[in-house]
Scaffold this motif. Structure first.
Motif, PDB file in Angstrom:
ATOM      1  N   GLY A 244     -25.383  -8.009 -24.986  1.00 25.18           N
ATOM      2  CA  GLY A 244     -23.951  -7.767 -24.835  1.00 25.18           C
ATOM      3  C   GLY A 244     -23.126  -9.002 -24.576  1.00 25.18           C
ATOM      4  N   LEU A 278     -29.922  -1.985 -16.696  1.00 22.49           N
ATOM      5  CA  LEU A 278     -28.516  -1.731 -17.011  1.00 22.49           C
ATOM      6  C   LEU A 278     -27.597  -2.273 -15.917  1.00 22.49           C
ATOM      7  CD1 LEU A 278     -28.789   1.911 -18.407  1.00 22.49           C
ATOM      8  CD2 LEU A 278     -28.556  -0.217 -19.693  1.00 22.49           C
ATOM      9  N   ILE A 281     -27.198  -5.924 -16.459  1.00 20.08           N
ATOM     10  CA  ILE A 281     -26.358  -6.277 -17.610  1.00 20.08           C
ATOM     11  C   ILE A 281     -24.878  -6.142 -17.270  1.00 20.08           C
ATOM     12  CG2 ILE A 281     -25.717  -5.569 -19.945  1.00 20.08           C
ATOM     13  CD1 ILE A 281     -28.633  -4.785 -20.383  1.00 20.08           C
ATOM     14  N   TYR A 282     -24.533  -5.075 -16.566  1.00 20.80           N
ATOM     15  CA  TYR A 282     -23.121  -4.805 -16.286  1.00 20.80           C
ATOM     16  C   TYR A 282     -22.652  -5.390 -14.960  1.00 20.80           C
ATOM     17  CZ  TYR A 282     -23.118  -1.616 -20.233  1.00 20.80           C
ATOM     18  OH  TYR A 282     -23.200  -1.086 -21.497  1.00 20.80           O
TER      19      TYR A 282
END
Length: 283
Positions: A244, A278, A281-282
Protein backbone atom coordinates in the motif's frame (compact mmCIF):
# COMPACT_ATOMS: atom_id res chain seq x y z
CA UNK A 1 53.62 9.15 -12.20
CA UNK A 2 50.81 10.76 -14.15
CA UNK A 3 52.35 9.50 -17.40
CA UNK A 4 52.51 5.98 -16.00
CA UNK A 5 48.86 6.06 -14.97
CA UNK A 6 47.90 7.36 -18.39
CA UNK A 7 49.72 4.56 -20.13
CA UNK A 8 48.11 1.92 -17.98
CA UNK A 9 44.65 3.17 -18.83
CA UNK A 10 45.30 3.97 -22.49
CA UNK A 11 43.14 2.24 -25.12
CA UNK A 12 44.44 -1.13 -26.19
CA UNK A 13 46.41 -1.63 -23.01
CA UNK A 14 45.30 -3.38 -19.84
CA UNK A 15 44.19 -1.06 -17.07
CA UNK A 16 44.68 -1.46 -13.37
CA UNK A 17 41.83 -3.65 -12.07
CA UNK A 18 40.37 -2.68 -8.74
CA UNK A 19 40.42 -5.29 -6.00
CA UNK A 20 37.02 -6.87 -5.27
CA UNK A 21 35.16 -5.33 -2.37
CA UNK A 22 35.56 -7.54 0.67
CA UNK A 23 32.38 -8.94 2.26
CA UNK A 24 31.46 -8.12 5.82
CA UNK A 25 32.66 -10.53 8.47
CA UNK A 26 29.12 -11.11 9.72
CA UNK A 27 28.18 -12.18 6.18
CA UNK A 28 30.94 -14.78 6.27
CA UNK A 29 29.79 -15.96 9.69
CA UNK A 30 26.16 -16.24 8.55
CA UNK A 31 27.14 -18.24 5.48
CA UNK A 32 29.28 -20.54 7.60
CA UNK A 33 26.49 -21.08 10.14
CA UNK A 34 23.99 -21.90 7.39
CA UNK A 35 26.48 -24.32 5.89
CA UNK A 36 27.13 -26.06 9.22
CA UNK A 37 23.40 -26.28 9.97
CA UNK A 38 23.00 -28.65 7.02
CA UNK A 39 25.14 -31.25 8.80
CA UNK A 40 22.53 -31.76 11.52
CA UNK A 41 20.29 -34.73 10.82
CA UNK A 42 22.10 -35.68 7.61
CA UNK A 43 23.96 -38.63 9.11
CA UNK A 44 20.73 -40.48 9.90
CA UNK A 45 19.47 -39.98 6.36
CA UNK A 46 22.78 -41.12 4.86
CA UNK A 47 22.83 -44.26 7.03
CA UNK A 48 19.33 -45.22 5.94
CA UNK A 49 20.12 -44.45 2.30
CA UNK A 50 23.27 -46.59 2.39
CA UNK A 51 21.11 -49.60 3.30
CA UNK A 52 18.04 -48.97 1.17
CA UNK A 53 19.09 -46.74 -1.75
CA UNK A 54 22.82 -46.52 -2.48
CA UNK A 55 22.25 -44.01 -5.29
CA UNK A 56 20.66 -41.57 -2.84
CA UNK A 57 23.53 -42.21 -0.43
CA UNK A 58 25.95 -41.23 -3.19
CA UNK A 59 24.08 -37.96 -3.72
CA UNK A 60 24.18 -37.25 0.01
CA UNK A 61 27.92 -37.96 0.01
CA UNK A 62 28.35 -35.33 -2.70
CA UNK A 63 26.34 -32.95 -0.51
CA UNK A 64 28.70 -33.71 2.37
CA UNK A 65 31.62 -32.71 0.16
CA UNK A 66 29.76 -29.58 -0.92
CA UNK A 67 29.20 -28.60 2.72
CA UNK A 68 32.91 -28.96 3.46
CA UNK A 69 33.97 -27.00 0.38
CA UNK A 70 31.44 -24.24 1.01
CA UNK A 71 32.61 -23.95 4.60
CA UNK A 72 36.18 -23.37 3.47
CA UNK A 73 35.16 -20.97 0.71
CA UNK A 74 33.03 -18.94 3.12
CA UNK A 75 36.21 -18.14 5.03
CA UNK A 76 38.65 -17.54 2.18
CA UNK A 77 36.81 -15.87 -0.72
CA UNK A 78 37.70 -12.22 -1.11
CA UNK A 79 34.79 -10.61 -2.92
CA UNK A 80 31.13 -10.08 -2.18
CA UNK A 81 30.08 -11.69 -5.44
CA UNK A 82 32.14 -14.76 -4.69
CA UNK A 83 30.54 -15.10 -1.27
CA UNK A 84 27.11 -14.65 -2.85
CA UNK A 85 27.90 -17.61 -5.11
CA UNK A 86 28.83 -19.62 -2.02
CA UNK A 87 25.43 -18.69 -0.54
CA UNK A 88 23.79 -20.07 -3.68
CA UNK A 89 25.78 -23.29 -3.43
CA UNK A 90 24.72 -23.70 0.21
CA UNK A 91 21.09 -23.22 -0.82
CA UNK A 92 21.32 -25.83 -3.59
CA UNK A 93 22.98 -28.26 -1.18
CA UNK A 94 20.20 -27.77 1.36
CA UNK A 95 17.49 -28.28 -1.25
CA UNK A 96 19.16 -31.47 -2.46
CA UNK A 97 19.44 -32.87 1.06
CA UNK A 98 15.77 -32.10 1.74
CA UNK A 99 14.75 -33.95 -1.43
CA UNK A 100 16.93 -36.93 -0.53
CA UNK A 101 15.38 -37.11 2.93
CA UNK A 102 11.88 -36.98 1.44
CA UNK A 103 12.65 -39.81 -0.96
CA UNK A 104 13.80 -42.00 1.93
CA UNK A 105 11.57 -41.13 4.86
CA UNK A 106 7.78 -41.51 4.57
CA UNK A 107 6.68 -41.53 8.18
CA UNK A 108 3.19 -40.15 7.99
CA UNK A 109 1.34 -38.52 10.86
CA UNK A 110 -2.31 -37.99 11.61
CA UNK A 111 -2.17 -34.67 9.71
CA UNK A 112 -0.80 -36.24 6.54
CA UNK A 113 -3.14 -39.24 6.44
CA UNK A 114 -6.15 -37.06 7.24
CA UNK A 115 -5.20 -34.57 4.52
CA UNK A 116 -4.71 -37.34 1.98
CA UNK A 117 -8.00 -38.99 2.94
CA UNK A 118 -9.78 -35.64 2.67
CA UNK A 119 -8.32 -35.25 -0.82
CA UNK A 120 -9.54 -38.73 -1.81
CA UNK A 121 -13.04 -38.00 -0.56
CA UNK A 122 -12.96 -34.66 -2.33
CA UNK A 123 -12.09 -36.36 -5.62
CA UNK A 124 -14.88 -38.87 -5.01
CA UNK A 125 -17.36 -36.03 -4.62
CA UNK A 126 -17.88 -36.33 -0.87
CA UNK A 127 -17.66 -33.71 1.84
CA UNK A 128 -14.50 -33.53 3.92
CA UNK A 129 -15.77 -32.00 7.16
CA UNK A 130 -17.59 -33.82 9.92
CA UNK A 131 -16.75 -37.22 8.40
CA UNK A 132 -14.90 -39.53 10.83
CA UNK A 133 -12.27 -41.90 9.43
CA UNK A 134 -11.37 -44.12 12.40
CA UNK A 135 -9.76 -46.78 10.21
CA UNK A 136 -6.86 -44.41 9.51
CA UNK A 137 -5.65 -44.65 13.09
CA UNK A 138 -4.28 -47.34 15.33
CA UNK A 139 -1.74 -50.04 14.65
CA UNK A 140 0.35 -48.02 12.19
CA UNK A 141 1.98 -45.44 14.41
CA UNK A 142 -0.59 -42.75 13.59
CA UNK A 143 -1.29 -40.75 16.73
CA UNK A 144 -4.81 -40.11 17.99
CA UNK A 145 -6.01 -36.65 19.00
CA UNK A 146 -7.88 -36.81 22.34
CA UNK A 147 -10.80 -34.50 23.02
CA UNK A 148 -11.87 -32.86 26.28
CA UNK A 149 -14.85 -35.21 26.49
CA UNK A 150 -12.62 -38.26 26.71
CA UNK A 151 -12.99 -39.41 23.10
CA UNK A 152 -10.84 -39.00 20.02
CA UNK A 153 -11.08 -36.84 16.94
CA UNK A 154 -11.14 -38.79 13.68
CA UNK A 155 -12.11 -35.90 11.40
CA UNK A 156 -10.24 -33.38 9.29
CA UNK A 157 -9.97 -30.07 11.10
CA UNK A 158 -8.00 -27.78 8.78
CA UNK A 159 -9.06 -25.37 6.00
CA UNK A 160 -9.46 -26.90 2.53
CA UNK A 161 -6.41 -25.68 0.60
CA UNK A 162 -4.12 -28.58 1.54
CA UNK A 163 -6.58 -31.27 0.34
CA UNK A 164 -7.20 -29.31 -2.86
CA UNK A 165 -3.47 -29.24 -3.61
CA UNK A 166 -3.06 -32.87 -2.54
CA UNK A 167 -5.80 -34.18 -4.85
CA UNK A 168 -3.72 -33.96 -8.08
CA UNK A 169 -0.90 -35.90 -6.37
CA UNK A 170 -2.88 -38.90 -5.15
CA UNK A 171 -1.15 -41.03 -7.77
CA UNK A 172 2.06 -40.81 -5.71
CA UNK A 173 0.93 -43.55 -3.36
CA UNK A 174 -1.20 -44.63 -0.44
CA UNK A 175 -1.30 -43.24 3.06
CA UNK A 176 -0.12 -39.70 3.59
CA UNK A 177 2.57 -39.58 0.89
CA UNK A 178 0.68 -37.12 -1.38
CA UNK A 179 0.15 -34.72 1.53
CA UNK A 180 3.80 -35.00 2.51
CA UNK A 181 4.79 -34.19 -1.06
CA UNK A 182 2.68 -31.02 -0.97
CA UNK A 183 4.15 -29.77 2.30
CA UNK A 184 7.72 -30.63 1.32
CA UNK A 185 7.33 -29.01 -2.09
CA UNK A 186 5.84 -25.91 -0.48
CA UNK A 187 8.79 -25.72 1.90
CA UNK A 188 11.32 -25.94 -0.92
CA UNK A 189 9.56 -23.31 -3.02
CA UNK A 190 9.09 -21.05 0.00
CA UNK A 191 12.77 -21.35 0.84
CA UNK A 192 13.82 -20.31 -2.66
CA UNK A 193 11.39 -17.37 -2.62
CA UNK A 194 12.61 -16.21 0.79
CA UNK A 195 16.23 -16.56 -0.32
CA UNK A 196 15.51 -14.44 -3.40
CA UNK A 197 13.58 -11.72 -1.56
CA UNK A 198 16.14 -11.15 1.17
CA UNK A 199 19.10 -8.79 0.69
CA UNK A 200 22.17 -10.61 -0.59
CA UNK A 201 24.12 -10.72 2.71
CA UNK A 202 21.09 -12.16 4.53
CA UNK A 203 20.21 -14.90 2.06
CA UNK A 204 21.96 -17.68 3.93
CA UNK A 205 19.67 -16.93 6.86
CA UNK A 206 16.81 -18.27 4.71
CA UNK A 207 18.72 -21.48 4.06
CA UNK A 208 19.53 -21.92 7.74
CA UNK A 209 16.03 -21.11 8.99
CA UNK A 210 14.12 -23.23 6.46
CA UNK A 211 16.46 -26.13 5.70
CA UNK A 212 19.04 -26.17 8.48
CA UNK A 213 18.98 -28.19 11.70
CA UNK A 214 16.58 -30.70 9.99
CA UNK A 215 13.63 -29.43 12.06
CA UNK A 216 11.35 -27.67 9.55
CA UNK A 217 12.16 -30.18 6.75
CA UNK A 218 11.10 -32.92 9.17
CA UNK A 219 7.71 -31.26 9.65
CA UNK A 220 7.44 -30.95 5.88
CA UNK A 221 8.09 -34.68 5.48
CA UNK A 222 5.41 -35.36 8.09
CA UNK A 223 2.83 -33.52 6.01
CA UNK A 224 1.91 -30.69 8.37
CA UNK A 225 -0.44 -28.14 6.71
CA UNK A 226 1.32 -25.45 8.76
CA UNK A 227 4.34 -25.79 6.45
CA UNK A 228 2.16 -24.90 3.46
CA UNK A 229 0.86 -21.87 5.34
CA UNK A 230 4.40 -20.89 6.31
CA UNK A 231 5.55 -20.97 2.69
CA UNK A 232 2.61 -18.83 1.58
CA UNK A 233 3.34 -16.27 4.29
CA UNK A 234 6.91 -15.72 3.10
CA UNK A 235 6.18 -13.09 0.40
CA UNK A 236 3.64 -11.44 2.70
CA UNK A 237 5.86 -10.96 5.73
CA UNK A 238 9.23 -10.27 4.12
CA UNK A 239 8.16 -7.03 2.44
CA UNK A 240 4.99 -6.16 4.30
CA UNK A 241 6.01 -2.49 4.97
CA UNK A 242 5.80 -1.91 1.20
CA UNK A 243 2.15 -2.97 0.99
CA UNK A 244 0.00 0.00 0.00
CA UNK A 245 2.94 2.39 -0.28
CA UNK A 246 1.88 5.50 -2.13
CA UNK A 247 -1.79 4.82 -1.50
CA UNK A 248 -1.99 2.04 -4.10
CA UNK A 249 -1.91 -1.70 -3.66
CA UNK A 250 -0.15 -2.41 -6.95
CA UNK A 251 0.66 -5.76 -8.53
CA UNK A 252 3.00 -6.83 -5.72
CA UNK A 253 0.39 -5.94 -3.12
CA UNK A 254 -2.25 -7.98 -4.92
CA UNK A 255 0.09 -10.99 -4.97
CA UNK A 256 0.81 -10.55 -1.27
CA UNK A 257 -2.90 -10.30 -0.48
CA UNK A 258 -3.56 -13.48 -2.47
CA UNK A 259 -0.78 -15.29 -0.62
CA UNK A 260 -2.18 -14.16 2.73
CA UNK A 261 -5.63 -15.43 1.79
CA UNK A 262 -4.18 -18.73 0.61
CA UNK A 263 -2.22 -19.09 3.86
CA UNK A 264 -5.42 -18.56 5.84
CA UNK A 265 -7.03 -21.25 3.68
CA UNK A 266 -4.23 -23.69 4.49
CA UNK A 267 -4.03 -23.56 8.28
CA UNK A 268 -5.50 -21.61 11.18
CA UNK A 269 -2.32 -20.01 12.53
CA UNK A 270 -2.22 -17.25 9.85
CA UNK A 271 -5.64 -16.14 11.10
CA UNK A 272 -3.95 -14.85 14.25
CA UNK A 273 -1.19 -13.12 12.27
CA UNK A 274 -3.54 -11.25 9.95
CA UNK A 275 -4.91 -8.68 12.47
CA UNK A 276 -1.40 -7.70 13.54
CA UNK A 277 -0.27 -7.47 9.92
CA UNK A 278 -3.18 -5.21 9.01
CA UNK A 279 -2.62 -3.09 12.12
CA UNK A 280 1.00 -2.64 11.12
CA UNK A 281 0.06 -1.58 7.60
CA UNK A 282 -2.50 1.00 8.68
CA UNK A 283 -0.62 2.25 11.73
Amino acid sequence: MLLTDTRLSAPGRPGVSAAPEAPAQWHRALTLLADISLFIGTREVWTEAAVRRPAVAAVISVCYASILVCGVLALVVRGRRSLARVDLCVLVTGLTLALCAFVLIHRGTDESVLTAQAARDLVAGHGIYGRPWPWLFGGRGIALTPTVTGGYDYTYGYPPLAPLLTAPLLWLGHGGVPAMAVSTGALLVGTVVLWWLLPTPWRSAATMACLGFSMIPMYGRLGYPAILALALLVPVVVRWPRIGRGGRLGYAGVVQAACLGAACAAQQLPWFLTPFLLAGIYA
